[in-house]
Design a protein around this motif. Structure first.
Motif, PDB file in Angstrom:
ATOM      1  N   SER A   1     -34.053   1.651  -9.196  1.00  0.00           N
ATOM      2  CA  SER A   1     -33.770   0.399 -10.347  1.00  0.00           C
ATOM      3  C   SER A   1     -32.289   0.041  -9.783  1.00  0.00           C
ATOM      4  O   SER A   1     -31.614   0.972  -9.506  1.00  0.00           O
ATOM      5  CB  SER A   1     -33.833   1.001 -11.665  1.00  0.00           C
ATOM      6  OG  SER A   1     -33.198  -0.174 -12.346  1.00  0.00           O
ATOM      7  N   ASN A   2     -32.152  -1.428 -10.043  1.00  0.00           N
ATOM      8  CA  ASN A   2     -30.646  -2.024  -9.566  1.00  0.00           C
ATOM      9  C   ASN A   2     -29.822  -1.388 -10.732  1.00  0.00           C
ATOM     10  O   ASN A   2     -30.225  -1.377 -12.017  1.00  0.00           O
ATOM     11  CB  ASN A   2     -30.816  -3.562  -9.694  1.00  0.00           C
ATOM     12  CG  ASN A   2     -29.741  -3.964  -9.165  1.00  0.00           C
ATOM     13  OD1 ASN A   2     -28.548  -3.753  -9.537  1.00  0.00           O
ATOM     14  ND2 ASN A   2     -29.813  -4.941  -8.258  1.00  0.00           N
ATOM     15  N   VAL A   3     -28.613  -1.064 -10.567  1.00  0.00           N
ATOM     16  CA  VAL A   3     -27.888  -0.448 -11.496  1.00  0.00           C
ATOM     17  C   VAL A   3     -27.589  -1.289 -12.649  1.00  0.00           C
ATOM     18  O   VAL A   3     -27.146  -1.137 -13.750  1.00  0.00           O
ATOM     19  CB  VAL A   3     -26.391   0.108 -11.091  1.00  0.00           C
ATOM     20  CG1 VAL A   3     -26.601   1.270 -10.455  1.00  0.00           C
ATOM     21  CG2 VAL A   3     -25.740  -0.982 -10.163  1.00  0.00           C
ATOM     22  N   GLU A   4     -27.471  -2.792 -12.070  1.00  0.00           N
ATOM     23  CA  GLU A   4     -27.256  -3.805 -13.216  1.00  0.00           C
ATOM     24  C   GLU A   4     -28.229  -3.960 -14.356  1.00  0.00           C
ATOM     25  O   GLU A   4     -27.885  -4.178 -15.626  1.00  0.00           O
ATOM     26  CB  GLU A   4     -27.592  -5.294 -12.693  1.00  0.00           C
ATOM     27  CG  GLU A   4     -26.131  -5.516 -11.692  1.00  0.00           C
ATOM     28  CD  GLU A   4     -26.383  -6.773 -11.141  1.00  0.00           C
ATOM     29  OE1 GLU A   4     -27.431  -7.879 -11.321  1.00  0.00           O
ATOM     30  OE2 GLU A   4     -25.828  -7.341 -10.025  1.00  0.00           O
ATOM     31  N   ILE A   5     -29.303  -3.376 -14.226  1.00  0.00           N
ATOM     32  CA  ILE A   5     -30.235  -3.407 -15.336  1.00  0.00           C
ATOM     33  C   ILE A   5     -30.813  -2.006 -15.485  1.00  0.00           C
ATOM     34  O   ILE A   5     -31.783  -1.759 -16.637  1.00  0.00           O
ATOM     35  CB  ILE A   5     -31.315  -4.204 -14.979  1.00  0.00           C
ATOM     36  CG1 ILE A   5     -31.900  -4.003 -13.765  1.00  0.00           C
ATOM     37  CG2 ILE A   5     -30.784  -5.687 -15.146  1.00  0.00           C
ATOM     38  CD1 ILE A   5     -33.284  -3.563 -13.530  1.00  0.00           C
ATOM     39  N   SER A   6     -30.441  -1.021 -15.009  1.00  0.00           N
ATOM     40  CA  SER A   6     -31.198   0.213 -14.931  1.00  0.00           C
ATOM     41  C   SER A   6     -31.156   0.860 -16.251  1.00  0.00           C
ATOM     42  O   SER A   6     -29.905   1.180 -17.022  1.00  0.00           O
ATOM     43  CB  SER A   6     -30.317   1.321 -13.863  1.00  0.00           C
ATOM     44  OG  SER A   6     -31.077   2.553 -13.775  1.00  0.00           O
ATOM     45  N   PRO A   7     -32.415   1.403 -16.714  1.00  0.00           N
ATOM     46  CA  PRO A   7     -32.408   1.853 -17.979  1.00  0.00           C
ATOM     47  C   PRO A   7     -32.012   3.543 -17.886  1.00  0.00           C
ATOM     48  O   PRO A   7     -31.830   3.984 -18.903  1.00  0.00           O
ATOM     49  CB  PRO A   7     -33.810   1.827 -18.105  1.00  0.00           C
ATOM     50  CG  PRO A   7     -34.685   1.908 -16.928  1.00  0.00           C
ATOM     51  CD  PRO A   7     -33.572   1.135 -15.937  1.00  0.00           C
ATOM     52  N   VAL A   8     -31.850   4.076 -16.461  1.00  0.00           N
ATOM     53  CA  VAL A   8     -31.379   5.474 -16.579  1.00  0.00           C
ATOM     54  C   VAL A   8     -30.149   5.635 -15.946  1.00  0.00           C
ATOM     55  O   VAL A   8     -29.694   4.809 -15.319  1.00  0.00           O
ATOM     56  CB  VAL A   8     -32.562   6.209 -15.812  1.00  0.00           C
ATOM     57  CG1 VAL A   8     -33.594   6.376 -16.841  1.00  0.00           C
ATOM     58  CG2 VAL A   8     -33.050   5.828 -14.670  1.00  0.00           C
ATOM     59  N   LYS A   9     -29.477   6.746 -15.916  1.00  0.00           N
ATOM     60  CA  LYS A   9     -28.519   6.994 -15.161  1.00  0.00           C
ATOM     61  C   LYS A   9     -28.255   7.911 -14.096  1.00  0.00           C
ATOM     62  O   LYS A   9     -29.183   8.679 -13.963  1.00  0.00           O
ATOM     63  CB  LYS A   9     -27.238   7.624 -16.508  1.00  0.00           C
ATOM     64  CG  LYS A   9     -26.706   6.531 -17.405  1.00  0.00           C
ATOM     65  CD  LYS A   9     -25.600   6.002 -17.175  1.00  0.00           C
ATOM     66  CE  LYS A   9     -25.384   4.804 -18.026  1.00  0.00           C
ATOM     67  NZ  LYS A   9     -26.177   3.779 -18.258  1.00  0.00           N
ATOM     68  N   GLU A  10     -27.347   7.778 -13.412  1.00  0.00           N
ATOM     69  CA  GLU A  10     -27.378   8.680 -12.130  1.00  0.00           C
ATOM     70  C   GLU A  10     -27.333  10.423 -12.620  1.00  0.00           C
ATOM     71  O   GLU A  10     -26.646  10.644 -13.816  1.00  0.00           O
ATOM     72  CB  GLU A  10     -25.854   8.489 -11.636  1.00  0.00           C
ATOM     73  CG  GLU A  10     -25.788   9.154 -10.180  1.00  0.00           C
ATOM     74  CD  GLU A  10     -24.304   8.825  -9.741  1.00  0.00           C
ATOM     75  OE1 GLU A  10     -23.441   8.143 -10.488  1.00  0.00           O
ATOM     76  OE2 GLU A  10     -23.924   9.481  -8.843  1.00  0.00           O
ATOM     77  N   GLY A  11     -27.784  11.317 -11.744  1.00  0.00           N
ATOM     78  CA  GLY A  11     -28.020  12.558 -12.403  1.00  0.00           C
ATOM     79  C   GLY A  11     -29.073  12.922 -13.202  1.00  0.00           C
ATOM     80  O   GLY A  11     -29.217  14.073 -13.357  1.00  0.00           O
ATOM     81  N   LYS A  12     -29.718  12.044 -13.997  1.00  0.00           N
ATOM     82  CA  LYS A  12     -30.816  12.318 -14.828  1.00  0.00           C
ATOM     83  C   LYS A  12     -31.726  13.186 -13.859  1.00  0.00           C
ATOM     84  O   LYS A  12     -32.022  12.644 -12.723  1.00  0.00           O
ATOM     85  CB  LYS A  12     -31.163  11.088 -15.474  1.00  0.00           C
ATOM     86  CG  LYS A  12     -32.261  11.542 -16.374  1.00  0.00           C
ATOM     87  CD  LYS A  12     -32.882  10.133 -17.127  1.00  0.00           C
ATOM     88  CE  LYS A  12     -34.098  10.127 -17.936  1.00  0.00           C
ATOM     89  NZ  LYS A  12     -35.371  10.587 -17.456  1.00  0.00           N
ATOM     90  N   GLN A  13     -32.521  13.992 -14.231  1.00  0.00           N
ATOM     91  CA  GLN A  13     -33.584  14.603 -13.746  1.00  0.00           C
ATOM     92  C   GLN A  13     -34.566  13.871 -13.459  1.00  0.00           C
ATOM     93  O   GLN A  13     -35.279  13.108 -14.350  1.00  0.00           O
ATOM     94  CB  GLN A  13     -33.934  15.978 -14.225  1.00  0.00           C
ATOM     95  CG  GLN A  13     -33.154  17.112 -14.048  1.00  0.00           C
ATOM     96  CD  GLN A  13     -32.722  17.723 -12.774  1.00  0.00           C
ATOM     97  OE1 GLN A  13     -33.524  17.489 -12.019  1.00  0.00           O
ATOM     98  NE2 GLN A  13     -31.515  17.741 -12.523  1.00  0.00           N
ATOM     99  N   CYS A  14     -35.278  13.810 -12.120  1.00  0.00           N
ATOM    100  CA  CYS A  14     -36.545  12.951 -12.067  1.00  0.00           C
ATOM    101  C   CYS A  14     -37.636  13.626 -12.780  1.00  0.00           C
ATOM    102  O   CYS A  14     -37.711  14.899 -12.659  1.00  0.00           O
ATOM    103  CB  CYS A  14     -36.959  12.838 -10.655  1.00  0.00           C
ATOM    104  SG  CYS A  14     -38.609  12.574 -10.149  1.00  0.00           S
TER     105      CYS A  14
END
Ligand code: ATP
Ligand code: MG
Length: 412
Positions: free
Chosen positions: A229-242
């Motif tokens: 997901s593009n960070v500009e709109i990402s519903p989730v954050k870096e580091g969250k477990q897949c």
């Protein structure tokens, strides 16, 4: 092609006014010359790469049923007013003629194509339809420091699709995702399909993002490949477990090499593009658009595939298949052998760049060869005798082969 005759030679010094790797390398290697900020000329080597990319893009677009056409770059102001974009499209170049007429200089082609399609579509039998063009686009970009990644004049493929209903559109959209994947893989790039906002037209769109520090975009993605997901709109954050167990989501800088977009009825409404349904009812046409920045794509390939010595072209888009070098000068006893090898490769249909220069050192020839980045280097010299030295640009080791063995390997 004889290097001695080639228009566009390598240069030693890095151009002072370039900051991006793609512009530095492509300029030094003789592929492009800057006209001014954000505007580049493509020399014969550069055009060969663009054409190689275009062949692959055309092939994949044609397979989805796309028909190619050429549309006008000088565009009708009234049509841009009908969509409201004469005032809202910030990057639109507006031209005033000496007769006081105003024109748009095409940054995209909905305003040109949709009115034409509206004249041709009557019934549901005329749908679906998909049309594309590979053309120069113009945008008054604020920043133009990244070489051919962001131009004020650049080459783009854009395809527009026309459908009777959402269901048919969705089917084609999925087909296009596969076509895009094929294009990028065939050109030697991994492009991550990324969810992005749909801008003014719809809830979502998809971007094709290539990971490199040279990128202006950023994505949050799953290393297992099931989410981006593009960070500009990402519903989730870096580091969250897949959620599928691929570990923590990663963040990376990327270049957007293409995107696909539902347009719904935004342009159909503006230009009265309707068709008669089976029941005889006038119904607005559903549209989608699908872009690839061809020249940006070429720059991206360079950003991803290079080392300290120069460019490393993937085979499918390389300007030539082999770079033939002779060492030893014209008086060397092997001079006839050189010409023979060149002729035989040509006759076998191999695309050869032949460094036939007499007054240039071996070191200089090798350096130029590495800078230009053709996938295979062939050397004939006194040392190689009746054999040919084969070395790939992306490997250190070399082999001694006969001409027949060389041709066999090239066929593979
Ligand atoms: P960006 O987000 O990079 O500004 P965009 O989303 O406005 O691009 P589109 O109008 O959808 O881009 O164009 C389709 C493709 O054309 C993009 O995915 C990109 O690869 C390429 N492109 C867009 N603008 C430029 C530019 N100024 N120079 C080179 N390529 C471009
Ligand atoms: Mg974009």
């Amino acid at each position: 092609m004889r290097y001695s005759k080639l228009f566009g030679k390598t240069i030693k010094d890095t151009p002072k006014d370039e900051v991006s790797t793609n512009a530095k390398l492509l300029t030094r290697a003789g592929f492009i010359r800057k006209e001014m900020a954000g505007v580049y000329n493509f020399l014969p080597l550069g055009l060969r790469v663009l054409n190689k990319i275009n062949v692959i893009v055309r092939d994949e677009m044609n397979k989805t049923g796309g028909q190619e056409l050429v549309l006008s770059a000088l565009q009708n102001k009234e049509n841009w007013q009908k969509t409201g974009r004469w005032d809202s499209f910030d990057a639109l170049f507006k031209i005033k003629s000496r007769y006081d007429f105003e024109y748009g200089l095409g940054p995209t082609h909905e305003e040109v194509l949709v009115p034409i399609v509206a004249q041709m579509i009557n019934s549901y039998r005329d749908l679906p339809l998909s049309l594309y063009q590979i053309q120069t686009k113009f945008r008054d970009e604020a920043r133009a420091k990244s070489g051919i990644l962001r131009g004020r004049e650049f080459l783009m493929k854009d395809l527009y699709s026309f459908h009777a209903d959402e269901e048919d559109f969705n089917k084609y959209y999925e087909e296009m995702k596969k076509a895009y994947k094929n294009v990028f893989t065939r050109c030697g790039l991994e492009a991550i399909q990324t969810e992005a906002s749909g801008g003014a037209f719809s809830k979502f769109s998809h971007e094709y993002q290539v990971i490199t520090d040279a990128g202006e975009d950023e994505i949050i993605y799953c290393p297992g490949g099931d989410f981006s997901s593009n960070v500009e709109i990402s519903p989730v954050k870096e580091g969250k477990q897949c959620v599928l167990g691929h570990g923590p989501l990663k963040r990376a800088k990327t270049i957007e090499v293409g995107n696909i977009f539902p347009l719904k009825t935004k342009f159909s409404d503006a230009f009265g593009l309707t068709y008669k349904s089976k029941e005889g009812k006038d119904t607005p046409v559903i549209m989608g658009c699908y872009g690839i920045g061809i020249s940006r794509f070429m720059g991206t390939i360079v950003e991803v595939h290079h080392n300290e010595k120069g460019i490393i072209w993937p085979e499918s888009v390389a300007p030539f298949a082999v770079h033939l070098i002779h060492l030893g000068g014209v008086h060397a006893y092997t001079s006839e052998v050189y010409e023979e090898v060149y002729e035989k490769l040509n006759r076998a249909g191999v695309e050869v760049l032949y460094d036939d220069r007499e007054d240039v050192s071996a070191g200089e020839k090798f350096a130029d060869c590495d800078l230009i980045g053709i996938p295979v280097r062939l050397v004939v010299s006194k040392k190689t005798g009746d054999k040919i030295e084969w070395k790939r640009r992306d490997e250190e080791k070399s082999d001694l082969l006969s001409l027949d063995e060389t041709l066999k390997r090239l066929k593979r």
